[in-house]
Write a protein that holds these residues in place. Structure first.
Motif, PDB file in Angstrom:
ATOM      1  N   LEU A  22     -22.359 -13.817 -26.917  1.00 42.04           N
ATOM      2  CA  LEU A  22     -23.049 -12.693 -27.560  1.00 42.04           C
ATOM      3  C   LEU A  22     -23.208 -11.520 -26.592  1.00 42.04           C
ATOM      4  O   LEU A  22     -23.014 -10.358 -26.965  1.00 42.04           O
ATOM      5  N   MET A  23     -23.550 -11.826 -25.350  1.00 46.52           N
ATOM      6  CA  MET A  23     -23.694 -10.780 -24.338  1.00 46.52           C
ATOM      7  C   MET A  23     -22.354 -10.089 -24.071  1.00 46.52           C
ATOM      8  O   MET A  23     -22.293  -8.860 -23.957  1.00 46.52           O
ATOM      9  N   LYS A  24     -21.292 -10.874 -23.981  1.00 50.03           N
ATOM     10  CA  LYS A  24     -19.966 -10.291 -23.769  1.00 50.03           C
ATOM     11  C   LYS A  24     -19.560  -9.428 -24.959  1.00 50.03           C
ATOM     12  O   LYS A  24     -18.936  -8.386 -24.785  1.00 50.03           O
ATOM     13  N   GLY A  25     -19.922  -9.864 -26.153  1.00 50.28           N
ATOM     14  CA  GLY A  25     -19.624  -9.099 -27.362  1.00 50.28           C
ATOM     15  C   GLY A  25     -20.336  -7.755 -27.396  1.00 50.28           C
ATOM     16  O   GLY A  25     -19.874  -6.813 -28.027  1.00 50.28           O
ATOM     17  N   CYS A  26     -21.441  -7.662 -26.702  1.00 50.39           N
ATOM     18  CA  CYS A  26     -22.196  -6.407 -26.624  1.00 50.39           C
ATOM     19  C   CYS A  26     -21.746  -5.542 -25.454  1.00 50.39           C
ATOM     20  O   CYS A  26     -22.363  -4.516 -25.165  1.00 50.39           O
ATOM     21  N   GLY A  27     -20.701  -5.977 -24.756  1.00 51.05           N
ATOM     22  CA  GLY A  27     -20.166  -5.187 -23.659  1.00 51.05           C
ATOM     23  C   GLY A  27     -20.714  -5.531 -22.288  1.00 51.05           C
ATOM     24  O   GLY A  27     -20.375  -4.871 -21.308  1.00 51.05           O
ATOM     25  N   GLU A  28     -21.539  -6.542 -22.197  1.00 47.69           N
ATOM     26  CA  GLU A  28     -22.114  -6.957 -20.913  1.00 47.69           C
ATOM     27  C   GLU A  28     -21.069  -7.744 -20.117  1.00 47.69           C
ATOM     28  O   GLU A  28     -20.365  -8.579 -20.657  1.00 47.69           O
ATOM     29  N   ALA A  29     -20.976  -7.447 -18.829  1.00 43.62           N
ATOM     30  CA  ALA A  29     -20.068  -8.198 -17.952  1.00 43.62           C
ATOM     31  C   ALA A  29     -20.811  -9.439 -17.459  1.00 43.62           C
ATOM     32  O   ALA A  29     -21.749  -9.342 -16.686  1.00 43.62           O
ATOM     33  N   VAL A  30     -20.393 -10.602 -17.944  1.00 40.14           N
ATOM     34  CA  VAL A  30     -21.049 -11.859 -17.584  1.00 40.14           C
ATOM     35  C   VAL A  30     -20.079 -12.679 -16.735  1.00 40.14           C
ATOM     36  O   VAL A  30     -19.072 -13.161 -17.231  1.00 40.14           O
ATOM     37  N   ARG A  31     -20.408 -12.817 -15.450  1.00 41.92           N
ATOM     38  CA  ARG A  31     -19.567 -13.590 -14.544  1.00 41.92           C
ATOM     39  C   ARG A  31     -19.978 -15.063 -14.586  1.00 41.92           C
ATOM     40  O   ARG A  31     -21.142 -15.382 -14.780  1.00 41.92           O
ATOM     41  N   ASP A  32     -18.996 -15.936 -14.345  1.00 42.27           N
ATOM     42  CA  ASP A  32     -19.263 -17.373 -14.303  1.00 42.27           C
ATOM     43  C   ASP A  32     -20.322 -17.699 -13.254  1.00 42.27           C
ATOM     44  O   ASP A  32     -21.187 -18.537 -13.471  1.00 42.27           O
ATOM     45  N   GLN A  33     -20.244 -17.029 -12.106  1.00 46.95           N
ATOM     46  CA  GLN A  33     -21.189 -17.295 -11.023  1.00 46.95           C
ATOM     47  C   GLN A  33     -22.625 -17.061 -11.475  1.00 46.95           C
ATOM     48  O   GLN A  33     -23.516 -17.858 -11.183  1.00 46.95           O
ATOM     49  N   LEU A  34     -22.861 -15.990 -12.204  1.00 45.53           N
ATOM     50  CA  LEU A  34     -24.201 -15.674 -12.692  1.00 45.53           C
ATOM     51  C   LEU A  34     -24.704 -16.755 -13.644  1.00 45.53           C
ATOM     52  O   LEU A  34     -25.840 -17.217 -13.540  1.00 45.53           O
ATOM     53  N   VAL A  35     -23.840 -17.193 -14.552  1.00 48.57           N
ATOM     54  CA  VAL A  35     -24.217 -18.226 -15.514  1.00 48.57           C
ATOM     55  C   VAL A  35     -24.491 -19.546 -14.802  1.00 48.57           C
ATOM     56  O   VAL A  35     -25.484 -20.221 -15.098  1.00 48.57           O
ATOM     57  N   VAL A  36     -23.651 -19.906 -13.844  1.00 44.18           N
ATOM     58  CA  VAL A  36     -23.833 -21.151 -13.092  1.00 44.18           C
ATOM     59  C   VAL A  36     -25.174 -21.133 -12.369  1.00 44.18           C
ATOM     60  O   VAL A  36     -25.936 -22.106 -12.427  1.00 44.18           O
ATOM     61  N   GLU A  37     -25.494 -20.029 -11.702  1.00 41.38           N
ATOM     62  CA  GLU A  37     -26.762 -19.933 -10.977  1.00 41.38           C
ATOM     63  C   GLU A  37     -27.957 -20.025 -11.917  1.00 41.38           C
ATOM     64  O   GLU A  37     -28.942 -20.697 -11.610  1.00 41.38           O
ATOM     65  N   LYS A  38     -27.868 -19.385 -13.064  1.00 39.73           N
ATOM     66  CA  LYS A  38     -28.978 -19.443 -14.029  1.00 39.73           C
ATOM     67  C   LYS A  38     -29.154 -20.851 -14.589  1.00 39.73           C
ATOM     68  O   LYS A  38     -30.277 -21.323 -14.743  1.00 39.73           O
ATOM     69  N   VAL A  39     -28.056 -21.515 -14.882  1.00 37.51           N
ATOM     70  CA  VAL A  39     -28.140 -22.882 -15.401  1.00 37.51           C
ATOM     71  C   VAL A  39     -28.780 -23.797 -14.368  1.00 37.51           C
ATOM     72  O   VAL A  39     -29.667 -24.595 -14.689  1.00 37.51           O
ATOM     73  N   LEU A  40     -28.358 -23.677 -13.112  1.00 41.07           N
ATOM     74  CA  LEU A  40     -28.920 -24.527 -12.061  1.00 41.07           C
ATOM     75  C   LEU A  40     -30.423 -24.309 -11.911  1.00 41.07           C
ATOM     76  O   LEU A  40     -31.169 -25.248 -11.626  1.00 41.07           O
ATOM     77  N   ARG A  41     -30.889 -23.077 -12.120  1.00 44.43           N
ATOM     78  CA  ARG A  41     -32.325 -22.788 -12.003  1.00 44.43           C
ATOM     79  C   ARG A  41     -33.127 -23.282 -13.196  1.00 44.43           C
ATOM     80  O   ARG A  41     -34.332 -23.498 -13.082  1.00 44.43           O
ATOM     81  N   THR A  42     -32.490 -23.431 -14.346  1.00 45.57           N
ATOM     82  CA  THR A  42     -33.239 -23.744 -15.563  1.00 45.57           C
ATOM     83  C   THR A  42     -33.159 -25.200 -16.003  1.00 45.57           C
ATOM     84  O   THR A  42     -33.691 -25.545 -17.051  1.00 45.57           O
ATOM     85  N   LEU A  43     -32.509 -26.038 -15.216  1.00 43.63           N
ATOM     86  CA  LEU A  43     -32.430 -27.456 -15.567  1.00 43.63           C
ATOM     87  C   LEU A  43     -33.791 -28.127 -15.380  1.00 43.63           C
ATOM     88  O   LEU A  43     -34.616 -27.668 -14.586  1.00 43.63           O
ATOM     89  N   THR A  44     -33.993 -29.213 -16.083  1.00 51.08           N
ATOM     90  CA  THR A  44     -35.243 -29.957 -15.955  1.00 51.08           C
ATOM     91  C   THR A  44     -35.301 -30.647 -14.595  1.00 51.08           C
ATOM     92  O   THR A  44     -34.299 -30.778 -13.893  1.00 51.08           O
ATOM     93  N   SER A  45     -36.478 -31.114 -14.250  1.00 50.73           N
ATOM     94  CA  SER A  45     -36.690 -31.701 -12.924  1.00 50.73           C
ATOM     95  C   SER A  45     -35.886 -32.978 -12.688  1.00 50.73           C
ATOM     96  O   SER A  45     -35.656 -33.358 -11.540  1.00 50.73           O
ATOM     97  N   LYS A  46     -35.442 -33.635 -13.746  1.00 54.18           N
ATOM     98  CA  LYS A  46     -34.660 -34.863 -13.538  1.00 54.18           C
ATOM     99  C   LYS A  46     -33.291 -34.573 -12.921  1.00 54.18           C
ATOM    100  O   LYS A  46     -32.635 -35.476 -12.423  1.00 54.18           O
ATOM    101  N   PHE A  47     -32.882 -33.303 -12.909  1.00 47.46           N
ATOM    102  CA  PHE A  47     -31.607 -32.911 -12.311  1.00 47.46           C
ATOM    103  C   PHE A  47     -31.775 -32.268 -10.943  1.00 47.46           C
ATOM    104  O   PHE A  47     -30.803 -31.765 -10.378  1.00 47.46           O
ATOM    105  N   ASP A  48     -32.982 -32.280 -10.380  1.00 49.35           N
ATOM    106  CA  ASP A  48     -33.232 -31.625  -9.096  1.00 49.35           C
ATOM    107  C   ASP A  48     -32.296 -32.120  -8.002  1.00 49.35           C
ATOM    108  O   ASP A  48     -31.731 -31.322  -7.244  1.00 49.35           O
ATOM    109  N   HIS A  49     -32.109 -33.432  -7.902  1.00 45.22           N
ATOM    110  CA  HIS A  49     -31.237 -33.972  -6.852  1.00 45.22           C
ATOM    111  C   HIS A  49     -29.782 -33.572  -7.073  1.00 45.22           C
ATOM    112  O   HIS A  49     -29.042 -33.351  -6.119  1.00 45.22           O
ATOM    113  N   VAL A  50     -29.374 -33.444  -8.315  1.00 47.04           N
ATOM    114  CA  VAL A  50     -28.006 -33.045  -8.624  1.00 47.04           C
ATOM    115  C   VAL A  50     -27.800 -31.569  -8.267  1.00 47.04           C
ATOM    116  O   VAL A  50     -26.770 -31.194  -7.702  1.00 47.04           O
TER     117      VAL A  50
END
Length: 74
Positions: A20-48
């Motif tokens: 949806l963001m790309k469809g609106c013209g936003e430049a979304v890099r994989d690196q940005l998405v990866v970093e956001k996902v890593l920050r938003t995971l639940t605590s059971k994935f902390d070690h991973v």
């Protein structure tokens, strides 16, 4: 990510939002998405998250690689 939510469901939401963001013209890099996902995971994935951050080059780490790594630990 919500408690009890599967990695596959979470990544479906992430991909939908980034498309949806790309469809609106936003430049979304994989690196940005990866970093956001890593920050938003639940605590059971902390070690991973720590292992991924220390062993992988996040500059070239793809979303698909992250998803498969997390699914393997799920």
């Amino acid at each position: 990510m919500k408690e009890g939510e599967s990695i596959a469901d979470y990544f479906t939401k992430i991909r939908s939002l980034s498309n949806l963001m790309k469809g609106c013209g936003e430049a979304v890099r994989d690196q940005l998405v990866v970093e956001k996902v890593l920050r938003t995971l639940t605590s059971k994935f902390d070690h991973v998250v720590v292992a991924i951050e220390e062993s992988k080059d996040l500059e070239s780490f793809k979303i698909e690689e992250l998803q498969s790594s997390l699914e393997a630990h799920e």
